[in-house]
Design a protein around this motif. Structure first.
Motif, PDB file in Angstrom:
ATOM      1  N   LEU A   1       0.821  -1.210   0.000  1.00 42.40           N
ATOM      2  CA  LEU A   1       0.000   0.000   0.000  1.00 42.40           C
ATOM      3  C   LEU A   1       0.857   1.263   0.000  1.00 42.40           C
ATOM      4  O   LEU A   1       1.787   1.404   0.784  1.00 42.40           O
ATOM      5  CB  LEU A   1      -0.929   0.009   1.210  1.00 42.40           C
ATOM      6  N   ARG A   2       0.479   2.185  -0.872  1.00 47.01           N
ATOM      7  CA  ARG A   2       1.085   3.518  -0.898  1.00 47.01           C
ATOM      8  C   ARG A   2       0.072   4.566  -0.452  1.00 47.01           C
ATOM      9  O   ARG A   2       0.456   5.654  -0.025  1.00 47.01           O
ATOM     10  CB  ARG A   2       1.577   3.846  -2.314  1.00 47.01           C
ATOM     11  N   CYS A   3      -1.209   4.224  -0.566  1.00 48.37           N
ATOM     12  CA  CYS A   3      -2.283   5.138  -0.170  1.00 48.37           C
ATOM     13  C   CYS A   3      -3.343   4.342   0.593  1.00 48.37           C
ATOM     14  O   CYS A   3      -3.850   3.334   0.097  1.00 48.37           O
ATOM     15  CB  CYS A   3      -2.894   5.794  -1.412  1.00 48.37           C
ATOM     16  N   PHE A   4      -3.658   4.797   1.811  1.00 48.53           N
ATOM     17  CA  PHE A   4      -4.652   4.130   2.651  1.00 48.53           C
ATOM     18  C   PHE A   4      -5.599   5.211   3.157  1.00 48.53           C
ATOM     19  O   PHE A   4      -5.182   6.156   3.826  1.00 48.53           O
ATOM     20  CB  PHE A   4      -3.951   3.425   3.817  1.00 48.53           C
ATOM     21  N   VAL A   5      -6.896   5.071   2.809  1.00 50.41           N
ATOM     22  CA  VAL A   5      -7.896   6.084   3.158  1.00 50.41           C
ATOM     23  C   VAL A   5      -9.004   5.440   3.978  1.00 50.41           C
ATOM     24  O   VAL A   5      -9.577   4.427   3.578  1.00 50.41           O
ATOM     25  CB  VAL A   5      -8.494   6.739   1.890  1.00 50.41           C
ATOM     26  N   ILE A   6      -9.298   6.042   5.132  1.00 47.85           N
ATOM     27  CA  ILE A   6     -10.366   5.577   6.013  1.00 47.85           C
ATOM     28  C   ILE A   6     -11.343   6.736   6.198  1.00 47.85           C
ATOM     29  O   ILE A   6     -10.983   7.802   6.699  1.00 47.85           O
ATOM     30  CB  ILE A   6      -9.822   5.158   7.391  1.00 47.85           C
ATOM     31  N   ARG A   7     -12.602   6.537   5.795  1.00 42.48           N
ATOM     32  CA  ARG A   7     -13.619   7.581   5.935  1.00 42.48           C
ATOM     33  C   ARG A   7     -14.781   7.074   6.787  1.00 42.48           C
ATOM     34  O   ARG A   7     -15.144   5.904   6.734  1.00 42.48           O
ATOM     35  CB  ARG A   7     -14.141   8.032   4.569  1.00 42.48           C
ATOM     36  N   SER A   8     -15.366   7.990   7.562  1.00 39.10           N
ATOM     37  CA  SER A   8     -16.577   7.715   8.350  1.00 39.10           C
ATOM     38  C   SER A   8     -16.418   6.520   9.284  1.00 39.10           C
ATOM     39  O   SER A   8     -17.358   5.762   9.511  1.00 39.10           O
ATOM     40  CB  SER A   8     -17.781   7.480   7.423  1.00 39.10           C
ATOM     41  N   SER A   9     -15.230   6.369   9.844  1.00 43.14           N
ATOM     42  CA  SER A   9     -14.988   5.212  10.711  1.00 43.14           C
ATOM     43  C   SER A   9     -15.471   5.475  12.135  1.00 43.14           C
ATOM     44  O   SER A   9     -15.167   6.512  12.720  1.00 43.14           O
ATOM     45  CB  SER A   9     -13.497   4.885  10.758  1.00 43.14           C
ATOM     46  N   PRO A  10     -16.191   4.505  12.721  1.00 44.65           N
ATOM     47  CA  PRO A  10     -16.586   4.642  14.124  1.00 44.65           C
ATOM     48  C   PRO A  10     -15.526   4.127  15.084  1.00 44.65           C
ATOM     49  O   PRO A  10     -15.633   4.319  16.296  1.00 44.65           O
ATOM     50  CB  PRO A  10     -17.852   3.773  14.204  1.00 44.65           C
ATOM     51  N   CYS A  11     -14.478   3.456  14.558  1.00 47.62           N
ATOM     52  CA  CYS A  11     -13.583   2.708  15.438  1.00 47.62           C
ATOM     53  C   CYS A  11     -12.098   3.014  15.309  1.00 47.62           C
ATOM     54  O   CYS A  11     -11.321   2.680  16.215  1.00 47.62           O
ATOM     55  CB  CYS A  11     -13.794   1.208  15.209  1.00 47.62           C
ATOM     56  N   PHE A  12     -11.657   3.616  14.213  1.00 46.86           N
ATOM     57  CA  PHE A  12     -10.218   3.776  13.977  1.00 46.86           C
ATOM     58  C   PHE A  12      -9.593   4.630  15.085  1.00 46.86           C
ATOM     59  O   PHE A  12      -9.931   5.798  15.255  1.00 46.86           O
ATOM     60  CB  PHE A  12      -9.964   4.411  12.619  1.00 46.86           C
ATOM     61  N   SER A  13      -8.657   4.024  15.825  1.00 42.16           N
ATOM     62  CA  SER A  13      -8.129   4.638  17.043  1.00 42.16           C
ATOM     63  C   SER A  13      -6.602   4.674  17.036  1.00 42.16           C
ATOM     64  O   SER A  13      -5.965   4.323  16.029  1.00 42.16           O
ATOM     65  CB  SER A  13      -8.608   3.840  18.261  1.00 42.16           C
ATOM     66  N   ASP A  14      -6.029   5.052  18.164  1.00 43.15           N
ATOM     67  CA  ASP A  14      -4.571   5.032  18.319  1.00 43.15           C
ATOM     68  C   ASP A  14      -4.001   3.655  18.006  1.00 43.15           C
ATOM     69  O   ASP A  14      -2.944   3.533  17.380  1.00 43.15           O
ATOM     70  CB  ASP A  14      -4.186   5.425  19.748  1.00 43.15           C
ATOM     71  N   ASP A  15      -4.679   2.612  18.463  1.00 43.40           N
ATOM     72  CA  ASP A  15      -4.192   1.246  18.238  1.00 43.40           C
ATOM     73  C   ASP A  15      -4.152   0.911  16.754  1.00 43.40           C
ATOM     74  O   ASP A  15      -3.198   0.284  16.277  1.00 43.40           O
ATOM     75  CB  ASP A  15      -5.090   0.246  18.969  1.00 43.40           C
ATOM     76  N   HIS A  16      -5.176   1.327  16.023  1.00 39.34           N
ATOM     77  CA  HIS A  16      -5.193   1.081  14.572  1.00 39.34           C
ATOM     78  C   HIS A  16      -4.082   1.871  13.879  1.00 39.34           C
ATOM     79  O   HIS A  16      -3.400   1.344  12.992  1.00 39.34           O
ATOM     80  CB  HIS A  16      -6.551   1.482  13.982  1.00 39.34           C
ATOM     81  N   LEU A  17      -3.908   3.112  14.290  1.00 36.73           N
ATOM     82  CA  LEU A  17      -2.866   3.945  13.685  1.00 36.73           C
ATOM     83  C   LEU A  17      -1.488   3.366  13.963  1.00 36.73           C
ATOM     84  O   LEU A  17      -0.609   3.356  13.092  1.00 36.73           O
ATOM     85  CB  LEU A  17      -2.967   5.375  14.216  1.00 36.73           C
ATOM     86  N   ASP A  18      -1.292   2.863  15.173  1.00 28.53           N
ATOM     87  CA  ASP A  18      -0.012   2.241  15.524  1.00 28.53           C
ATOM     88  C   ASP A  18       0.267   1.047  14.622  1.00 28.53           C
ATOM     89  O   ASP A  18       1.406   0.843  14.170  1.00 28.53           O
ATOM     90  CB  ASP A  18      -0.045   1.805  16.994  1.00 28.53           C
ATOM     91  N   VAL A  19      -0.749   0.254  14.343  1.00 30.04           N
ATOM     92  CA  VAL A  19      -0.600  -0.899  13.454  1.00 30.04           C
ATOM     93  C   VAL A  19      -0.183  -0.443  12.054  1.00 30.04           C
ATOM     94  O   VAL A  19       0.736  -1.023  11.447  1.00 30.04           O
ATOM     95  CB  VAL A  19      -1.925  -1.700  13.380  1.00 30.04           C
ATOM     96  N   VAL A  20      -0.831   0.576  11.545  1.00 26.94           N
ATOM     97  CA  VAL A  20      -0.506   1.077  10.206  1.00 26.94           C
ATOM     98  C   VAL A  20       0.943   1.550  10.139  1.00 26.94           C
ATOM     99  O   VAL A  20       1.677   1.243   9.188  1.00 26.94           O
ATOM    100  CB  VAL A  20      -1.460   2.223   9.807  1.00 26.94           C
ATOM    101  N   LEU A  21       1.382   2.272  11.160  1.00 21.73           N
ATOM    102  CA  LEU A  21       2.745   2.797  11.165  1.00 21.73           C
ATOM    103  C   LEU A  21       3.772   1.667  11.265  1.00 21.73           C
ATOM    104  O   LEU A  21       4.822   1.714  10.609  1.00 21.73           O
ATOM    105  CB  LEU A  21       2.925   3.773  12.331  1.00 21.73           C
ATOM    106  N   ARG A  22       3.484   0.658  12.067  1.00 24.95           N
ATOM    107  CA  ARG A  22       4.421  -0.456  12.224  1.00 24.95           C
ATOM    108  C   ARG A  22       4.475  -1.343  10.980  1.00 24.95           C
ATOM    109  O   ARG A  22       5.539  -1.837  10.609  1.00 24.95           O
ATOM    110  CB  ARG A  22       4.054  -1.299  13.451  1.00 24.95           C
ATOM    111  N   CYS A  23       3.323  -1.549  10.350  1.00 24.47           N
ATOM    112  CA  CYS A  23       3.264  -2.465   9.202  1.00 24.47           C
ATOM    113  C   CYS A  23       3.687  -1.819   7.889  1.00 24.47           C
ATOM    114  O   CYS A  23       4.284  -2.478   7.027  1.00 24.47           O
ATOM    115  CB  CYS A  23       1.851  -3.023   9.061  1.00 24.47           C
ATOM    116  N   LEU A  24       3.367  -0.557   7.725  1.00 29.37           N
ATOM    117  CA  LEU A  24       3.628   0.116   6.453  1.00 29.37           C
ATOM    118  C   LEU A  24       4.739   1.156   6.542  1.00 29.37           C
ATOM    119  O   LEU A  24       5.455   1.390   5.573  1.00 29.37           O
ATOM    120  CB  LEU A  24       2.337   0.768   5.937  1.00 29.37           C
TER     121      LEU A  24
END
Length: 269
Positions: free
Chosen positions: A199-222
């Motif tokens: 992935l070079r572009c990841f877009v999340i819109r209208s999310s009820p759940c995306f949190s610090d934990d999700h962001l941490d996963v994205v940063l560690r994986c990508l």
């Protein structure tokens, strides 16, 4: 329609927008044998044009778009076109549509794309949880997918991410989720690591759940491989995580939303 007939052999792009009183225009599509792009915007399809489109074949079709359309019969018209003309299709878009509620009826658009569109590169679709298994088949079948946008109403999407994690997606470079899905950081991590999607572009819109934990996963994986990250969430992020994201990703945008909008007119739940 006479003008359309005279340009039938040379026409490459057909764009239809809005309501129409004379649906016989669709009978002319059968003559557009060299058409490459078909686009329908805010169209309200009735029963009569199904037979017209079913008799048409577009062997050179590479792009098929249905934007905010309504189908007044439990046959989703894009499936008809896909089955006869999907071989060379590279872009398919059906991000918002309506069909009447019939007991036991589930659209098989994603399944049709998986079966008839082996060369698909760009896919946009409004899906329900009942179609998640079809999406998995689509991702497995369309190996050339580079750009995907999935829209939808509130659903638990953990199972979808876990199943997609069992596939390798070597060409998926852009992934957008414009859906009010709930999923854990663990299932997201499983998807990002095991699918090996570059992935070079990841877009999340209208999310009820995306949190610090999700962001941490994205940063560690990508990490710094990700060029753009757009997050629109009902969850408030900490300054620490936002700072880490800004340091790692050149184009990072975070917007907190007060509530998630539920477009109830789109499909049934």
């Amino acid at each position: 329609m006479q003008g359309l007939r005279t340009q039938a052999k040379s026409l490459r792009y057909f764009h239809f927008q809005g309501m129409v009183k004379d649906w016989s225009v669709f009978s002319e599509l059968v003559h557009l044998t060299n058409i490459q792009e078909l686009s329908f915007v805010k169209a309200n399809f009735r029963c009569s044009e199904i037979e017209m489109l079913a008799s048409s074949s577009f062997p050179s079709l590479t792009k098929l778009v249905f934007d905010t359309t309504s189908f007044r019969f439990p046959i989703i018209i894009p499936e008809i076109i896909i089955q006869s003309s999907g071989r060379k299709l590279r872009t398919f878009s059906l991000p918002a549509y309506f069909y009447p509620s019939y007991d036991g009826f589930t659209p098989t658009v994603a399944l049709s794309v998986a079966k008839y569109c082996p060369n698909l590169v760009h896919f946009e679709y409004h899906t329900t949880k009942r179609e998640f298994s079809q999406l998995v088949i689509l991702f497995a079948s369309c190996q050339n997918l580079e750009k995907v946008m999935l829209a939808g109403n509130p659903e638990d999407a953990n199972e979808l991410f876990i199943k997609l994690a069992n596939l390798e997606l070597p060409n998926l470079r852009e992934f957008e989720i414009t859906a009010q899905w709930s999923y854990t950081a663990i299932s997201l991590e499983s998807f990002l690591i095991r699918s090996k999607a570059p992935l070079r572009c990841f877009v999340i819109r209208s999310s009820p759940c995306f949190s610090d934990d999700h962001l941490d996963v994205v940063l560690r994986c990508l990490g710094d491989k990700l060029h753009r990250l757009y997050v629109e969430s009902a969850q408030e992020m900490t300054k620490l995580m936002l700072s880490k994201a800004n340091e790692s990703i050149s184009d990072f945008v975070y917007k907190m939303i007060d509530e998630v909008y539920n477009p109830g007119w789109l499909l049934e739940g």
